[in-house]
Design an enzyme around this catalytic site. Structure first.
Site, PDB file in Angstrom:
ATOM      1  N   HIS A   1       0.513  -0.860   0.336  1.00 53.52           N
ATOM      2  CA  HIS A   1      -0.038  -0.239  -0.224  1.00 53.52           C
ATOM      3  C   HIS A   1       0.650   1.133  -0.167  1.00 53.52           C
ATOM      4  O   HIS A   1       2.128   1.517   0.933  1.00 53.52           O
ATOM      5  CB  HIS A   1      -0.711  -0.075   1.477  1.00 53.52           C
ATOM      6  CG  HIS A   1      -1.194   1.239   1.308  1.00 53.52           C
ATOM      7  ND1 HIS A   1      -1.658   2.636   1.642  1.00 53.52           N
ATOM      8  CD2 HIS A   1      -3.785   0.813   1.116  1.00 53.52           C
ATOM      9  CE1 HIS A   1      -2.921   3.227   1.744  1.00 53.52           C
ATOM     10  NE2 HIS A   1      -3.884   2.200   1.086  1.00 53.52           N
TER      11      HIS A   1
ATOM     12  N   ASP B   1       3.100  -4.687   7.917  1.00 51.53           N
ATOM     13  CA  ASP B   1       1.555  -3.912   8.071  1.00 51.53           C
ATOM     14  C   ASP B   1       0.650  -4.893   8.293  1.00 51.53           C
ATOM     15  O   ASP B   1       0.993  -5.432   7.167  1.00 51.53           O
ATOM     16  CB  ASP B   1       1.970  -2.904   6.833  1.00 51.53           C
ATOM     17  CG  ASP B   1       0.721  -2.261   6.240  1.00 51.53           C
ATOM     18  OD1 ASP B   1      -0.174  -2.439   7.087  1.00 51.53           O
ATOM     19  OD2 ASP B   1       0.897  -1.795   5.276  1.00 51.53           O
TER      20      ASP B   1
ATOM     21  N   GLN C   1      -4.255  -5.353   6.875  1.00 52.73           N
ATOM     22  CA  GLN C   1      -4.777  -6.499   6.378  1.00 52.73           C
ATOM     23  C   GLN C   1      -5.247  -7.669   6.726  1.00 52.73           C
ATOM     24  O   GLN C   1      -5.945  -8.809   6.276  1.00 52.73           O
ATOM     25  CB  GLN C   1      -5.151  -6.508   4.922  1.00 52.73           C
ATOM     26  CG  GLN C   1      -5.720  -5.277   3.882  1.00 52.73           C
ATOM     27  CD  GLN C   1      -6.889  -4.247   4.208  1.00 52.73           C
ATOM     28  OE1 GLN C   1      -8.109  -5.018   4.477  1.00 52.73           O
ATOM     29  NE2 GLN C   1      -6.790  -2.866   3.911  1.00 52.73           N
TER      30      GLN C   1
ATOM     31  N   LYS D   1     -10.795  -0.793  10.463  1.00 51.70           N
ATOM     32  CA  LYS D   1     -10.927  -2.141   9.378  1.00 51.70           C
ATOM     33  C   LYS D   1     -11.314  -3.270   9.981  1.00 51.70           C
ATOM     34  O   LYS D   1     -11.294  -4.842   9.388  1.00 51.70           O
ATOM     35  CB  LYS D   1      -9.200  -2.215   8.849  1.00 51.70           C
ATOM     36  CG  LYS D   1      -9.241  -1.126   7.512  1.00 51.70           C
ATOM     37  CD  LYS D   1      -8.475  -1.670   6.628  1.00 51.70           C
ATOM     38  CE  LYS D   1      -7.940  -0.377   6.375  1.00 51.70           C
ATOM     39  NZ  LYS D   1      -7.971   0.599   5.139  1.00 51.70           N
TER      40      LYS D   1
ATOM     41  N   CYS E   1      -5.257   2.611  -3.748  1.00 49.74           N
ATOM     42  CA  CYS E   1      -3.546   2.981  -3.163  1.00 49.74           C
ATOM     43  C   CYS E   1      -2.367   1.527  -3.135  1.00 49.74           C
ATOM     44  O   CYS E   1      -1.555   1.636  -2.105  1.00 49.74           O
ATOM     45  CB  CYS E   1      -3.539   3.520  -1.271  1.00 49.74           C
ATOM     46  SG  CYS E   1      -4.990   4.597  -0.841  1.00 49.74           S
TER      47      CYS E   1
HETATM   48  N1  C6P Z   1      -6.468   0.135   2.802  1.00 51.01           N
HETATM   49  C1  C6P Z   1      -8.128  -0.347   0.933  1.00 51.01           C
HETATM   50  O1  C6P Z   1      -9.049   0.326   0.633  1.00 51.01           O
HETATM   51  P1  C6P Z   1      -5.129   3.921   6.750  1.00 51.01           P
HETATM   52  O2  C6P Z   1      -5.990   4.277   5.714  1.00 51.01           O
HETATM   53  O3  C6P Z   1      -4.419   4.256   7.634  1.00 51.01           O
HETATM   54  O4  C6P Z   1      -6.573   3.527   8.072  1.00 51.01           O
HETATM   55  O5  C6P Z   1      -4.758   1.925   6.600  1.00 51.01           O
HETATM   56  C2  C6P Z   1      -3.575   2.385   5.156  1.00 51.01           C
HETATM   57  C3  C6P Z   1      -2.894   0.999   4.772  1.00 51.01           C
HETATM   58  C4  C6P Z   1      -2.199   0.517   5.516  1.00 51.01           C
HETATM   59  N2  C6P Z   1      -1.579  -0.546   4.245  1.00 51.01           N
HETATM   60  C5  C6P Z   1      -2.808  -1.536   4.185  1.00 51.01           C
HETATM   61  C6  C6P Z   1      -2.382  -2.610   3.497  1.00 51.01           C
HETATM   62  C7  C6P Z   1      -4.329  -1.007   3.446  1.00 51.01           C
HETATM   63  O6  C6P Z   1      -4.681  -2.049   3.164  1.00 51.01           O
HETATM   64  C8  C6P Z   1      -4.162   0.205   3.929  1.00 51.01           C
HETATM   65  C9  C6P Z   1      -5.818   1.035   3.916  1.00 51.01           C
HETATM   66  C10 C6P Z   1      -7.418   0.578   2.276  1.00 51.01           C
HETATM   67  O7  C6P Z   1      -7.214  -0.623   0.483  1.00 51.01           O
HETATM   68  C11 C6P Z   1      -7.596   2.718   1.945  1.00 51.01           C
HETATM   69  S1  C6P Z   1      -7.075   2.937   1.116  1.00 51.01           S
END
Ligand code: C6P
Length: 415
Positions: free
Chosen positions: A129, A207, A210, A233, A372
């Site tokens: 991401h 990270d 997910q 999430k 992203c």
């Molecule tokens: N992915 C998606 O639709 P935040 O926005 O800080 O809560 O998470 C960022 C982020 C970082 N790593 C991974 C693997 C992610 O999937 C995400 C967030 C969402 O896939 C929103 S872009």
């Protein structure tokens, strides 16, 4: 195709989520398949936050009045629930942030700024991401280190031979890799990768945005140095996330932001820092959100993460089977047993945004775009994909409706 047998009564679980019972358009029920972007919240989380505002709200760590003490107890109680949920060895290793993005930026701007310089290498991967690419690029431009990316194989896995080579041939200080891809769904072998990184003297950041919502995670068993995730999430609220890091590393890191709560003493000549975790929590924190995340962790813990994972495995396996029937579809990533509950796909001759728009007309919420993850889409050779992502309340009937709606989408384009 027969529906899979599920490990729990999913309709009973769905009753906990008020939003799932509304109509998306008049007469069309909502089918929410955008859980990788953000999951829905159960009544238990919504009520915990409401209850806090109705009865307990005050600032934390500051007052000696009863309300402030109660708010502090609830806020710190949430931290302890999260410690136990990810099996950190100490509650001081659990830092509240605004989310995964802020957690990675915190590590980059504190540990990274203090430890990375010319000649050093940070290893990341093509399936990251942007939140795990851009903070390193910003810092690399300033500090003069380089970033190397582990390639992705044709079956959607990290190329671990290249990883091994990078570790042997370069001066790697940090490996920063996603646990579960938000596009391919690939679950990476984080424990093995962290062990290899340590053998070469590098630290390891995973990270978990997910992974934590969908499977049991034990940071000590994984032996990662940093682990980051977001509350929204995993059935919790927005605006709250976690940075876990090993205590000795956190102790060695300079603070992130300056302000209230992160100090021990301030004089006009200089300041000293508070103990962990407060050193990294400047200013009034997201108190209700932390409490909401604590309630989410209780909720997930009651269902059981192993059980939730089994449920989602059944759903994604069924979804991949149903999607594979659709002419002209390409589903990205490995097979069901090696991935999380994410199916990103393209339909031949139909743009992903058109797919998402037509699905929306049928009440089905999916995400379309690059999610992203632009470098990954470049690797896949597409500018955009549509993505159906499932959660603990997803049902096989919803998968059927997705498949029917995709047939309908093709017909709408005379295919
Ligand atoms: N992915 C998606 O639709 P935040 O926005 O800080 O809560 O998470 C960022 C982020 C970082 N790593 C991974 C693997 C992610 O999937 C995400 C967030 C969402 O896939 C929103 S872009």
């Amino acid at each position: 195709m027969p529906h899979p047998t599920l490990p729990y009564d999913v309709e009973a679980v769905r009753n906990d989520f008020p939003i799932l019972h509304q109509e998306h358009h008049p007469g069309t029920p909502l089918i929410y398949l955008d859980n990788a972007a953000s999951s829905q919240k159960p009544r238990q989380v919504i009520e915990a936050m409401n209850e806090y505002y109705r009865t307990t709200h005050s600032n934390v760590h500051r007052g000696i009045h009863k309300l402030s003490e109660s708010a502090t107890l609830a806020y710190e109680g949430a931290r302890k629930k999260i410690r136990s949920f990810i099996n950190a060895s100490n509650w001081r290793e659990v830092i509240f942030t605004r989310g995964t993005t802020e957690s990675i930026n915190l590590v980059a701007q504190t540990w990274g700024r203090a430890n990375l310089g010319p000649g050093d290498v940070v290893v990341s991967s093509v399936m990251e991401h942007h939140a795990n690419i851009v903070p390193w690029q910003i810092l690399a431009a300033e500090r003069g280190f380089s970033i190397e990316y582990i390639p992705v194989t044709s079956d959607g896995q990290l190329d671990l031979e290249v990883y091994e080579r990078l570790l042997t041939q370069r001066s790697v200080k940090l490996v920063s890799v996603v646990h579960c891809s938000n596009v391919l769904g690939t679950v990476n072998p984080i424990a093995d990768m962290a062990r290899q990184a340590h053998q070469h003297g590098a630290l390891f950041l995973a990270d978990g945005a997910q992974s934590v919502p969908h499977m049991p995670v034990d940071v000590q068993a994984l032996d990662v140095d940093f682990f980051v995730f977001s509350g929204h999430k995993m059935a919790g609220p927005t605006g709250i996330g976690i940075l876990y890091a090993k205590r000795a590393i956190l102790e060695s890191m300079p603070p992130y932001q300056g302000g209230g709560d992160m100090i021990a003493q301030v004089t006009l000549q200089g300041s000293t820092w508070n103990e962990l975790p407060y050193k990294f929590e400047a200013g009034t924190p997201s108190i209700a959100e932390a409490i909401g995340l604590g309630a989410a962790v209780d909720y997930l813990g009651q269902l059981g993460m192993t059980t939730i994972h089994r449920h989602e495995q059944s759903i994604i396996q069924y979804a991949l089977e149903r999607l594979s029937e659709i002419p002209g579809i390409t589903v990205y990533g490995p097979d069901a047993c090696r991935k999380g509950a994410v199916a990103a796909f393209t339909l031949e001759r139909i743009h992903a945004h058109d797919v998402a728009q037509l699905l929306d007309a049928d009440g089905i919420a999916v995400r379309a775009g690059h999610h992203c993850a632009m470098p990954l889409h470049q690797h896949l050779g597409v500018t955009a994909s549509a993505r159906a992502s499932f959660y603990l309340y997803s049902t096989p009937s919803e998968v059927d409706k997705l498949a029917e709606a995709l047939y309908k989408t093709r017909r709408a384009f005379a295919l």
